[in-house]
Scaffold this motif. Structure first.
Motif, PDB file in Angstrom:
ATOM      1  N   ASN A  47      46.132  50.747  47.157  1.00 40.49           N
ATOM      2  CA  ASN A  47      44.425  50.525  47.553  1.00 40.49           C
ATOM      3  C   ASN A  47      43.677  50.529  45.788  1.00 40.49           C
ATOM      4  O   ASN A  47      44.210  51.405  44.924  1.00 40.49           O
ATOM      5  CB  ASN A  47      44.543  51.871  47.759  1.00 40.49           C
ATOM      6  CG  ASN A  47      42.722  51.932  48.703  1.00 40.49           C
ATOM      7  OD1 ASN A  47      41.625  50.992  48.021  1.00 40.49           O
ATOM      8  ND2 ASN A  47      42.016  53.581  48.578  1.00 40.49           N
ATOM      9  N   PRO A  49      40.775  50.300  42.584  1.00 38.48           N
ATOM     10  CA  PRO A  49      39.876  50.631  42.824  1.00 38.48           C
ATOM     11  C   PRO A  49      38.251  49.062  42.323  1.00 38.48           C
ATOM     12  O   PRO A  49      39.145  48.461  42.416  1.00 38.48           O
ATOM     13  CB  PRO A  49      39.382  51.840  41.796  1.00 38.48           C
ATOM     14  CG  PRO A  49      40.139  51.517  41.067  1.00 38.48           C
ATOM     15  CD  PRO A  49      41.619  50.620  42.184  1.00 38.48           C
ATOM     16  N   ASP A  50      37.244  49.376  41.845  1.00 42.48           N
ATOM     17  CA  ASP A  50      36.503  48.330  41.310  1.00 42.48           C
ATOM     18  C   ASP A  50      36.712  47.945  40.373  1.00 42.48           C
ATOM     19  O   ASP A  50      36.816  45.969  39.620  1.00 42.48           O
ATOM     20  CB  ASP A  50      35.057  48.822  41.125  1.00 42.48           C
ATOM     21  CG  ASP A  50      34.697  49.208  42.809  1.00 42.48           C
ATOM     22  OD1 ASP A  50      35.228  48.725  43.387  1.00 42.48           O
ATOM     23  OD2 ASP A  50      33.138  49.454  42.114  1.00 42.48           O
ATOM     24  N   LYS A  51      37.685  48.431  39.019  1.00 46.89           N
ATOM     25  CA  LYS A  51      38.082  48.059  37.607  1.00 46.89           C
ATOM     26  C   LYS A  51      39.531  48.769  37.822  1.00 46.89           C
ATOM     27  O   LYS A  51      39.929  49.680  37.766  1.00 46.89           O
ATOM     28  CB  LYS A  51      37.225  48.908  36.962  1.00 46.89           C
ATOM     29  CG  LYS A  51      37.545  48.577  35.532  1.00 46.89           C
ATOM     30  CD  LYS A  51      35.730  48.635  35.060  1.00 46.89           C
ATOM     31  CE  LYS A  51      35.689  50.198  33.680  1.00 46.89           C
ATOM     32  NZ  LYS A  51      34.544  50.378  33.179  1.00 46.89           N
ATOM     33  N   GLN A  73      42.394  37.987  40.959  1.00 40.88           N
ATOM     34  CA  GLN A  73      40.898  39.005  41.541  1.00 40.88           C
ATOM     35  C   GLN A  73      40.432  38.678  42.613  1.00 40.88           C
ATOM     36  O   GLN A  73      39.920  39.358  42.966  1.00 40.88           O
ATOM     37  CB  GLN A  73      40.735  39.317  40.017  1.00 40.88           C
ATOM     38  CG  GLN A  73      40.592  37.948  39.691  1.00 40.88           C
ATOM     39  CD  GLN A  73      38.947  38.381  38.637  1.00 40.88           C
ATOM     40  OE1 GLN A  73      37.992  39.101  38.707  1.00 40.88           O
ATOM     41  NE2 GLN A  73      39.440  38.071  37.159  1.00 40.88           N
ATOM     42  N   SER A  77      38.978  43.183  45.341  1.00 38.70           N
ATOM     43  CA  SER A  77      37.513  43.282  44.896  1.00 38.70           C
ATOM     44  C   SER A  77      37.490  43.789  43.277  1.00 38.70           C
ATOM     45  O   SER A  77      36.510  44.485  42.975  1.00 38.70           O
ATOM     46  CB  SER A  77      36.587  43.525  46.061  1.00 38.70           C
ATOM     47  OG  SER A  77      37.415  45.052  46.256  1.00 38.70           O
ATOM     48  N   PHE A  78      38.790  43.794  42.081  1.00 37.98           N
ATOM     49  CA  PHE A  78      38.367  44.212  41.152  1.00 37.98           C
ATOM     50  C   PHE A  78      38.309  43.307  40.457  1.00 37.98           C
ATOM     51  O   PHE A  78      38.455  42.035  40.203  1.00 37.98           O
ATOM     52  CB  PHE A  78      40.265  45.333  41.223  1.00 37.98           C
ATOM     53  CG  PHE A  78      40.693  44.672  40.783  1.00 37.98           C
ATOM     54  CD1 PHE A  78      41.118  43.923  40.145  1.00 37.98           C
ATOM     55  CD2 PHE A  78      41.509  44.026  42.152  1.00 37.98           C
ATOM     56  CE1 PHE A  78      42.615  43.090  39.782  1.00 37.98           C
ATOM     57  CE2 PHE A  78      42.632  43.732  41.825  1.00 37.98           C
ATOM     58  CZ  PHE A  78      43.886  42.539  40.665  1.00 37.98           C
ATOM     59  N   THR A  79      38.215  43.846  38.947  1.00 38.39           N
ATOM     60  CA  THR A  79      37.832  43.276  38.360  1.00 38.39           C
ATOM     61  C   THR A  79      39.231  44.198  37.202  1.00 38.39           C
ATOM     62  O   THR A  79      38.584  44.929  36.489  1.00 38.39           O
ATOM     63  CB  THR A  79      36.312  43.520  37.059  1.00 38.39           C
ATOM     64  OG1 THR A  79      34.927  43.339  38.120  1.00 38.39           O
ATOM     65  CG2 THR A  79      36.556  43.059  36.047  1.00 38.39           C
TER      66      THR A  79
END
Ligand code: SF4
Length: 297
Positions: A47, A49-51, A73, A77-79
């Motif tokens: 799972n 996170p965004d970053k 990526q 949906s992560f950077t």
């Protein structure tokens, strides 16, 4: 390297990679698909996170990881953000940091660097004078903390590392050599501010190296001067010899430890968790390993 008279097992292109254990040849395109496919499957199970921080030394493994993650990526949906630690190793780290900067510029990935000198007041070279054979142990403990500090500073709570199948096999043998069965479970239950993931854990070092080459992120860099004096360096050397004469050795050693961990996991009891009384970081004893080390240096 693959035999030039052969073709890829999935098409008729020239192979760049031979998996000697399975006899499978892969061309550039299918090697890329295989490495990125394994990393995709791994990331999908986690799972994210965004970053996501990428522990990035500038060496081949972490460069390959950064390249793979920058491609993958788009499916998540992560950077990705590159995190580099400058341990202060003369004649080695300067070149890898230069290479790291070039790669993050090329891949257009945000890049943060922090040094041991800034955090702990000394370079690794200064800390290990007279005890060079402990350099990797000291470096590993302090680098883990440095990464956590850098991640916290940039609000990152997951870090991906370039650990591959060969690293897992080396750890399995080192754990066996140590004679300490608890080491099979080391890392489990250790509380930390960041979660660590290993998207290349099922890819071999050689496969990852060739992937870095075909993705154009491979740089010929000097080896860390402390690498050969470490137990890991010796184990790595021997495992490479066994892998050549007995293909599949690395995978078998890694899987063997994983199975032991799964089967005996029900008998494992987590130790007590502390907050280090000196720095406040999570620890398995009243004073954490980092404070013990930095007090002694
Ligand atoms: Fe640190 Fe050892 Fe790796 Fe050198 S080889 S960077 S000292 S862990």
């Amino acid at each position: 390297m693959a035999d030039n008279s052969k073709t890829c097992s999935q098409c008729c292109e020239k192979p760049v990679w031979l998996d000697r254990a399975s006899g499978r040849y892969l061309c550039k395109k299918h090697l890329i698909e295989s490495v990125e496919g394994d990393a995709y499957t791994y990331l999908k199970k986690n799972n994210l996170p965004d970053k996501v921080g990428i522990a990035f030394s500038g060496g081949k493994d972490s460069s390959a990881l950064l390249a793979a993650v920058s491609v993958l990526q788009k499916d998540f949906s992560f950077t990705p953000v590159a995190l580099t630690i400058d341990e202060g190793i003369n004649g080695y780290r300067e070149d890898t940091i230069k290479a790291a900067n070039e790669i993050t510029d090329k891949l257009k990935i945000e890049h943060y660097i922090i040094s041991f000198k800034t955090i702990f007041g000394k370079t690794l070279d200064e800390m290990v004078v007279g005890r060079e054979n402990r350099a990797c142990t000291i470096c590993g403990i302090l680098r883990r903390r440095a990464l956590e500090i850098l991640a916290k500073e940039h609000e990152i709570d997951v870090i991906a590392t370039g650990h591959n199948l060969d690293d897992r096999a080396q750890t399995a043998i080192m754990n066996a050599i140590s004679g300490d069965t608890k080491k099979v479970f080391s890392g489990r239950g250790v509380s930390s501010y960041v979660r660590r993931i290993k998207p290349f854990e099922n890819s071999s070092e050689r496969e990852v190296t060739i992937y870095a080459m075909v993705r154009g992120v491979f740089n010929e860099l000097p080896e860390c001067p402390y690498a050969t004096s470490s137990l890991r360096g010796e184990v790595r050397h021997l495992l490479n010899i066994y892998e050549r004469s007995h293909p599949g050795t690395m995978r078998n050693a890694a899987i063997c430890e994983e199975e032991i961990r799964e089967k005996l996991g029900k008998y494992w009891k987590p130790g007590k968790h502390y907050k280090c009384s000196l720095c406040g970081y999570p620890s398995s004893s009243e004073i954490c390993q980092v404070c013990k080390l930095t007090k002694e240096v």
